[in-house]
Design an enzyme around this catalytic site. Structure first.
Site, PDB file in Angstrom:
ATOM      1  N   TYR A 199      45.486  40.858  45.971  1.00 38.28           N
ATOM      2  CA  TYR A 199      45.473  42.099  45.375  1.00 38.28           C
ATOM      3  C   TYR A 199      45.327  43.122  46.497  1.00 38.28           C
ATOM      4  CZ  TYR A 199      43.193  45.988  42.907  1.00 38.28           C
ATOM      5  OH  TYR A 199      42.716  47.440  42.359  1.00 38.28           O
ATOM      6  N   ASP A 257      37.044  36.477  40.821  1.00 42.16           N
ATOM      7  CA  ASP A 257      37.465  37.713  40.085  1.00 42.16           C
ATOM      8  C   ASP A 257      38.237  37.315  38.839  1.00 42.16           C
ATOM      9  OD1 ASP A 257      38.876  39.974  39.012  1.00 42.16           O
ATOM     10  OD2 ASP A 257      38.676  40.786  41.068  1.00 42.16           O
ATOM     11  N   ILE A 316      39.255  39.067  36.166  1.00 44.76           N
ATOM     12  CA  ILE A 316      39.822  39.888  35.350  1.00 44.76           C
ATOM     13  C   ILE A 316      40.919  39.649  34.574  1.00 44.76           C
ATOM     14  CG2 ILE A 316      41.152  41.043  37.413  1.00 44.76           C
ATOM     15  CD1 ILE A 316      40.443  43.835  36.502  1.00 44.76           C
ATOM     16  N   LYS A 358      42.118  45.166  32.061  1.00 42.06           N
ATOM     17  CA  LYS A 358      43.356  44.365  31.850  1.00 42.06           C
ATOM     18  C   LYS A 358      43.549  43.788  30.414  1.00 42.06           C
ATOM     19  CE  LYS A 358      44.145  45.167  36.069  1.00 42.06           C
ATOM     20  NZ  LYS A 358      44.898  46.193  36.848  1.00 42.06           N
TER      21      LYS A 358
HETATM   22  C1  LIG Z   1      42.166  41.312  40.948  1.00 43.70           C
HETATM   23  C2  LIG Z   1      41.843  42.583  40.579  1.00 43.70           C
HETATM   24  N1  LIG Z   1      40.517  42.733  40.762  1.00 43.70           N
HETATM   25  C3  LIG Z   1      40.209  44.278  40.424  1.00 43.70           C
HETATM   26  C4  LIG Z   1      40.754  45.106  40.000  1.00 43.70           C
HETATM   27  C5  LIG Z   1      40.286  46.373  39.611  1.00 43.70           C
HETATM   28  O1  LIG Z   1      40.021  46.538  38.218  1.00 43.70           O
HETATM   29  P1  LIG Z   1      39.335  47.878  37.644  1.00 43.70           P
HETATM   30  O2  LIG Z   1      40.379  48.792  37.283  1.00 43.70           O
HETATM   31  O3  LIG Z   1      38.601  46.947  36.547  1.00 43.70           O
HETATM   32  O4  LIG Z   1      38.578  48.434  38.717  1.00 43.70           O
HETATM   33  C6  LIG Z   1      42.154  44.918  39.749  1.00 43.70           C
HETATM   34  C7  LIG Z   1      43.143  45.835  39.210  1.00 43.70           C
HETATM   35  O5  LIG Z   1      44.285  45.697  39.300  1.00 43.70           O
HETATM   36  C8  LIG Z   1      42.728  43.355  40.102  1.00 43.70           C
HETATM   37  O6  LIG Z   1      44.055  43.132  39.939  1.00 43.70           O
END
Ligand SMILES: Cc1ncc(COP(=O)(O)O)c(C=O)c1O
Length: 465
Positions: A145, A230, A232, A272
């Site tokens: 990312y 992570d 997410i 997400k």
């Molecule tokens: C792998 C990953 N980590 C962290 C984030 C950041 O997310 P947040 O909007 O919760 O700060 C993203 C956002 O695209 C992501 O894809």
């Protein structure tokens, strides 16, 4: 004399990466079906807009929560006053239960081990502050990312050392790749403090295999370092194989209450899985009490507002709602991903087989003029400026092979996605026509040369031949 700090003026934020440049180009000329039908379509933003109606209908049916009331009485004043940075217990309870539900209740989470943060961005940075000194390193598998350069490095001074993964095995992590990254860090005189992975992966759209997760646990055990997972996108998995959390692996390996158990930390967010990036709700989950305590103190720099916590604790505590949301959202994502894959296929473009995320990892190697990152940028510029689609080039995700692009599919309507695919197909067709034309021109030139040569041969006097 320097008037601004080094941090304010240095460029390690990564703002000049093509990932962010694409967003800027989109902002200058955004597509709108009515107002700007020839504008740029945003396919570089991992947002989920497919299930807003479910959230909106919950809000309409739960006016008390949305209107900051409890049993008909306003709790506005309570919410408006300064909150303690430990977060609302009711919200932390609802959040850990939601995290378990997403993992099929195969693992449970303790609300005392969670720290609330303003999104996963803040969670990742806070963990860096807790686990590493400036100049120490974390190993990250590529492609990763693009925001991590900002989140992990910029303010903390932590270094990222890539674990190079390749298309030969679908970009999976291998033991030699981990070892090589570790050696590379040593070569650069960097002390390795841990590995950070994204599972499911952004930008690959794939979940990690048990084999990969076990490799990681072996690796951090051997090297005595941390592992950040992570997760997410853990609720954004719509095809088999299903998602396996690192917590499940630790449980299976009976690692509870061991040293390794304390060195594994999870990052989560509702950006997400619930499609709420604007609400800024994230979390760190750690088994290490010291990390929980330090991160809680640090969280005062990025708290989640009390009204957001109040609203979401009511929403996430509604089990009937969460059950339906999770399954309906996955169904919609699956359809949408399939629609993108089909559209790409029609244009003769393939992508990595995916089962998760809000994007596909698309292979456009065959459209490059050469196998270089310069050619990747050249193609990316054509796609942004001529085809008017903002997608993210693999180089912005630190991919080591030119020609891969991340294409998002859930931040637009189905009609917009179809238009994007039509534009892409016309572009690929025109490229094919151009090259056929060029080939014909070349072969005509060749036969003309032959003909001229033959003529000149015949023109010559016999003794000259
Ligand atoms: C792998 C990953 N980590 C962290 C984030 C950041 O997310 P947040 O909007 O919760 O700060 C993203 C956002 O695209 C992501 O894809």
């Amino acid at each position: 004399m320097r008037l601004l700090s080094r941090k304010a003026t240095c460029n390690t934020h990564g703002q000049d990466s093509s990932y962010f440049l694409g967003w800027q180009e989109y902002e200058k000329n955004p597509y709108d079906e009515i107002k700007n039908p020839t504008g740029i379509i945003q396919m570089g933003l991992a947002e989920n807009q497919l299930s807003f109606d479910l959230l909106e209908s919950w809000l309409a049916n739960n006016q008390d929560a949305a209107g900051f009331k409890q049993a008909g009485q306003s709790i506005f004043r309570e919410l408006a006053l300064f909150q303690d940075y430990h977060g609302l217990p009711a919200f932390k309870k609802a959040l850990v239960e939601f995290m378990s539900e997403i993992r099929g209740n195969k693992v449970t989470f303790d609300q005392n081990k969670i720290v609330l943060t303003a999104g996963a961005t803040s969670a990742n940075e806070t963990l860096m502050f807790c686990l590493a000194e400036p100049g120490e390193a974390f190993l990250l598998p590529t492609p990763y990312y693009p925001g991590f350069d900002r989140d992990l490095k910029w303010r903390t001074g932590v270094e990222i050392v890539p674990i190079h993964c390749t298309s030969s095995n679908g970009f999976q992590i291998t033991a030699p790749a981990l070892e090589q990254a570790y050696l590379e860090a040593q070569r650069r005189n960097l002390r390795v403090k841990g590995v950070l992975v994204t599972n499911p992966s952004n930008p690959l759209g794939t979940t990690m295999t048990r084999n990969e997760l076990n490799l990681l646990v072996d690796f951090i055990t051997e090297k005595s370092i941390h592992l950040i997972s992570d997760e997410i996108y853990s609720g954004t998995v719509f095809n088999s194989p299903s998602f396996v959390s690192i917590m499940e692996i630790l449980k299976d390996r009976k690692c509870e209450n061991t040293e390794v158990w304390n060195r594994v930390h999870i990052v989560y967010s509702l950006s997400k899985d619930l499609g709420l990036p604007g609400f800024r709700v994230g979390a760190i989950y750690s088994n290490d009490d010291m990390v929980v305590s330090a991160a809680t103190k640090m969280s005062s720099f990025g708290l989640v507002s009390s009204q957001t916590q109040y609203l979401l604790s009511a929403l996430l505590s509604d089990k009937k709602f969460t059950k339906n949301y999770i399954s309906e959202n996955q169904k919609r994502l699956k359809q949408r991903q399939r629609s993108l894959v089909k559209g790409l296929e029609k244009a003769g473009i393939s992508c990595l087989k995916s089962n998760a995320g809000l994007f596909c990892w698309v292979n456009m190697k065959h459209l490059l003029s050469s196998n270089t990152f310069e050619a990747e940028m050249e193609l990316w510029k054509k796609i942004v400026y001529d085809v008017k689609l903002n997608i993210s080039p693999g180089s912005s995700c630190h991919c080591t092979e030119p020609g891969w692009f991340r294409v998002c599919f859930a931040n637009m309507s189905q009609e917009t996605l179809e238009l994007a695919m039509q534009r892409l197909k016309s572009f690929v067709d025109s490229m094919a026509n151009q090259s056929t034309h060029q080939m014909m021109k070349n072969s005509r030139k060749k036969s003309l040369t032959k003909w001229v040569l033959r003529l000149s041969f015949h023109d010559r006097e016999p003794e000259e031949r």
